[in-house]
Design an enzyme around this catalytic site. Sequence first.
Site, PDB file in Angstrom:
ATOM      1  N   GLU A  27       0.819  -1.225   0.000  1.00 62.66           N
ATOM      2  CA  GLU A  27       0.000   0.000   0.000  1.00 62.66           C
ATOM      3  C   GLU A  27       0.846   1.266   0.000  1.00 62.66           C
ATOM      4  O   GLU A  27       2.047   1.222   0.267  1.00 62.66           O
ATOM      5  CB  GLU A  27      -0.961   0.011   1.194  1.00 62.66           C
ATOM      6  CG  GLU A  27      -0.271   0.019   2.545  1.00 62.66           C
ATOM      7  CD  GLU A  27      -1.126   0.644   3.649  1.00 62.66           C
ATOM      8  OE1 GLU A  27      -1.693   1.727   3.434  1.00 62.66           O
ATOM      9  OE2 GLU A  27      -1.189   0.047   4.744  1.00 62.66           O
ATOM     10  N   LYS A  88      -5.802  10.775   0.537  1.00 62.93           N
ATOM     11  CA  LYS A  88      -5.878   9.398   1.052  1.00 62.93           C
ATOM     12  C   LYS A  88      -7.149   8.773   0.472  1.00 62.93           C
ATOM     13  O   LYS A  88      -8.239   9.298   0.683  1.00 62.93           O
ATOM     14  CB  LYS A  88      -5.926   9.458   2.577  1.00 62.93           C
ATOM     15  CG  LYS A  88      -6.209   8.145   3.274  1.00 62.93           C
ATOM     16  CD  LYS A  88      -6.244   8.348   4.791  1.00 62.93           C
ATOM     17  CE  LYS A  88      -7.055   7.272   5.473  1.00 62.93           C
ATOM     18  NZ  LYS A  88      -7.292   7.555   6.893  1.00 62.93           N
ATOM     19  N   VAL A 108      -5.552   0.214   3.051  1.00 64.11           N
ATOM     20  CA  VAL A 108      -5.708  -1.247   2.977  1.00 64.11           C
ATOM     21  C   VAL A 108      -6.908  -1.588   2.094  1.00 64.11           C
ATOM     22  O   VAL A 108      -6.834  -2.453   1.215  1.00 64.11           O
ATOM     23  CB  VAL A 108      -5.847  -1.852   4.391  1.00 64.11           C
ATOM     24  CG1 VAL A 108      -6.284  -3.312   4.312  1.00 64.11           C
ATOM     25  CG2 VAL A 108      -4.534  -1.723   5.153  1.00 64.11           C
ATOM     26  N   ASP A 140     -17.271   5.390  13.771  1.00 63.29           N
ATOM     27  CA  ASP A 140     -16.029   5.368  12.997  1.00 63.29           C
ATOM     28  C   ASP A 140     -15.488   3.940  12.901  1.00 63.29           C
ATOM     29  O   ASP A 140     -14.846   3.422  13.814  1.00 63.29           O
ATOM     30  CB  ASP A 140     -14.998   6.302  13.633  1.00 63.29           C
ATOM     31  CG  ASP A 140     -13.780   6.506  12.731  1.00 63.29           C
ATOM     32  OD1 ASP A 140     -13.681   5.805  11.702  1.00 63.29           O
ATOM     33  OD2 ASP A 140     -12.940   7.366  13.046  1.00 63.29           O
ATOM     34  N   SER A 142     -13.410   1.649  10.062  1.00 68.79           N
ATOM     35  CA  SER A 142     -12.667   1.764   8.804  1.00 68.79           C
ATOM     36  C   SER A 142     -13.313   0.954   7.687  1.00 68.79           C
ATOM     37  O   SER A 142     -13.778  -0.175   7.901  1.00 68.79           O
ATOM     38  CB  SER A 142     -11.237   1.275   9.016  1.00 68.79           C
ATOM     39  OG  SER A 142     -10.549   1.277   7.779  1.00 68.79           O
ATOM     40  N   ALA A 143     -13.295   1.534   6.491  1.00 73.09           N
ATOM     41  CA  ALA A 143     -13.778   0.819   5.304  1.00 73.09           C
ATOM     42  C   ALA A 143     -12.914  -0.413   5.013  1.00 73.09           C
ATOM     43  O   ALA A 143     -13.315  -1.290   4.243  1.00 73.09           O
ATOM     44  CB  ALA A 143     -13.791   1.751   4.103  1.00 73.09           C
ATOM     45  N   ASP A 144     -11.747  -0.488   5.633  1.00 70.81           N
ATOM     46  CA  ASP A 144     -10.904  -1.687   5.469  1.00 70.81           C
ATOM     47  C   ASP A 144     -11.699  -2.948   5.810  1.00 70.81           C
ATOM     48  O   ASP A 144     -11.572  -3.984   5.143  1.00 70.81           O
ATOM     49  CB  ASP A 144      -9.683  -1.646   6.399  1.00 70.81           C
ATOM     50  CG  ASP A 144      -8.660  -0.582   6.014  1.00 70.81           C
ATOM     51  OD1 ASP A 144      -8.840   0.070   4.966  1.00 70.81           O
ATOM     52  OD2 ASP A 144      -7.682  -0.411   6.780  1.00 70.81           O
ATOM     53  N   LYS A 161      -3.303  -1.453  15.655  1.00 70.31           N
ATOM     54  CA  LYS A 161      -2.908  -0.672  16.839  1.00 70.31           C
ATOM     55  C   LYS A 161      -4.067  -0.581  17.805  1.00 70.31           C
ATOM     56  O   LYS A 161      -5.233  -0.592  17.387  1.00 70.31           O
ATOM     57  CB  LYS A 161      -2.546   0.750  16.405  1.00 70.31           C
ATOM     58  CG  LYS A 161      -1.262   0.848  15.627  1.00 70.31           C
ATOM     59  CD  LYS A 161      -0.763   2.293  15.649  1.00 70.31           C
ATOM     60  CE  LYS A 161       0.565   2.409  14.948  1.00 70.31           C
ATOM     61  NZ  LYS A 161       0.459   2.562  13.484  1.00 70.31           N
TER      62      LYS A 161
HETATM   63  N1  PSU Z   1      -3.051   1.778  10.829  1.00 69.68           N
HETATM   64  C1  PSU Z   1      -1.712   1.780  10.992  1.00 69.68           C
HETATM   65  N2  PSU Z   1      -0.927   2.259   9.995  1.00 69.68           N
HETATM   66  C2  PSU Z   1      -1.456   2.738   8.831  1.00 69.68           C
HETATM   67  C3  PSU Z   1      -2.876   2.734   8.663  1.00 69.68           C
HETATM   68  C4  PSU Z   1      -3.625   2.246   9.677  1.00 69.68           C
HETATM   69  O1  PSU Z   1      -1.236   1.352  12.035  1.00 69.68           O
HETATM   70  O2  PSU Z   1      -0.710   3.204   7.956  1.00 69.68           O
HETATM   71  C5  PSU Z   1      -3.475   3.246   7.380  1.00 69.68           C
HETATM   72  C6  PSU Z   1      -3.757   2.083   6.422  1.00 69.68           C
HETATM   73  O3  PSU Z   1      -3.559   2.527   5.102  1.00 69.68           O
HETATM   74  C7  PSU Z   1      -5.231   1.815   6.672  1.00 69.68           C
HETATM   75  C8  PSU Z   1      -5.753   3.222   6.890  1.00 69.68           C
HETATM   76  O4  PSU Z   1      -5.897   1.199   5.598  1.00 69.68           O
HETATM   77  O5  PSU Z   1      -4.735   3.845   7.650  1.00 69.68           O
HETATM   78  C9  PSU Z   1      -7.069   3.228   7.619  1.00 69.68           C
HETATM   79  O6  PSU Z   1      -7.600   4.514   7.621  1.00 69.68           O
HETATM   80  P1  PSU Z   1      -9.098   4.733   8.133  1.00 69.68           P
HETATM   81  O7  PSU Z   1      -9.049   4.416   9.591  1.00 69.68           O
HETATM   82  O8  PSU Z   1      -9.382   6.183   7.857  1.00 69.68           O
HETATM   83  O9  PSU Z   1      -9.963   3.814   7.340  1.00 69.68           O
HETATM   84 MN    MN Z   2     -12.574   6.258   9.875  1.00 70.90          MN
END
Ligand code: PSU
Ligand code: MN
Length: 306
Positions: A27, A88, A108, A140, A142-144, A161
Site C-alpha cells: 500500500e 488518502k 488497505v 467510525d 474503517s472501510a478496510d 494498533k
Molecule cells: N493503521 C496503521 N498504519 C497505517 C494505517 C492504519 O497502524 O498506515 C493506514 C492504512 O492505510 C489503513 C488506513 O488502511 O490507515 C485506515 O484509515 P481509516 O481508519 O481512515 O480507514
Molecule cells: Mn474512519
Amino acid sequence: MNYQDYLSITPEIKQALENGTPIVALESTILSHGMPYPENLDFAHKVEEVVRGQGAIPATTAIIGGKLKVGLNADELEIMCRADNVAKASRRDVAVYLSTGQTAATTVATTMLIASLAGIRVFATGGIGGVHRGAQETMDISADLQEFAHTNVCVVSAGCKSILDIGLTLEYLETFGVPVLGYQTDQFPAFYCETSGYGVDYKVKDADEVARIMKTKWDLGLNGGILLGNPIPHEWSMDHSVIDKAIDKALEMAKEKGIRGKATTPFLLATIKDLTGGDSFASNIQLALNNAKVASLVVVAYSKIR
Ligand code: PSU
Ligand code: MN
C-alpha cells in the site's frame, strides 16, 4: 470502458501475471500518511527488496493521473513519499480521484480492491484499520473491514494498533465471515506489541497452510479476504505500558482538536510517533518489513498450488 482500462500495470508485473510469478501488493497510505519523508522513501525501496529477496515481485499501488497504478517507478515512489497534495483514498474516494486526476495514496481497503482487480491475491501492510474506540457513538469503522468482507485478498498485517477497539474489530470481522489467522501464534498481534490479549481464530504453522486455506476458501466461492496476523519480531516488540500511554494521550488530543473522519487515523499515527520518539518508528519499520517477508512466503506457496 471496462475496469481494465483504469488499471496501469508496469510491464514487469504484467509479465509476472501472465507467467504466474508470485506478486505481493503493497500500500501507499503507509508511505504518504504514515511515515515522514525521507525515511518513508528508504522504507519503500527496502520493502520492495525484501519481496524480491523471497522470489516475488512487489506491486506498490497508488492513484496517479486518473489510473489505478499497480507497481510504481522510482519517480512515482518519490511523489507518494513527498506527499505534497497527495490525498488518502479509501473505497468511497476511488471514483472521484480517478475522475478528477487527484493523486492519492491507497489504504488497505483500496489496495485490496486494486490488487483484486489486477489478479494479485496477497498483500502486505503494517496495520489494518478497524473499529475505533468509541465507535458506538462516532460510528467510525474503517472501510478496510468492509473490504475484507467481499474482496478476495489475503492481507498480512501485524494486527492493528490499540488506537482501535481490537475486540470490536475482531467481532466485526467474525460477523462478515473473515478468517483471522495467527502466523505461528494464537494471539492477535497489536502492531508494536507481539500480543494484544485477544486470540485469533486459528494458529497456522507455515505459509503452505495459509496457501491451502486461501485456495479452499476461494474454490468454494466463499468470497472475501483473509487476515493473517503476523507479530512484530520479538526483539522489536515494545512494552504495552509505553505504547498504551502514548495512545491514550493521542486519543485525548484528537478529541480536544475535534479531529474526525479520514483525518483521524493519520493524526493518531503522527501523534503517537511524536510521543514515543524514534523507538516506535524503528519498530514500525521492522514489523512492516517482516510482513512483506511472510507475505512473500505465502504467495510463493500459493502460486505452487493454485
Ligand atoms: N493503521 C496503521 N498504519 C497505517 C494505517 C492504519 O497502524 O498506515 C493506514 C492504512 O492505510 C489503513 C488506513 O488502511 O490507515 C485506515 O484509515 P481509516 O481508519 O481512515 O480507514
Ligand atoms: Mn474512519
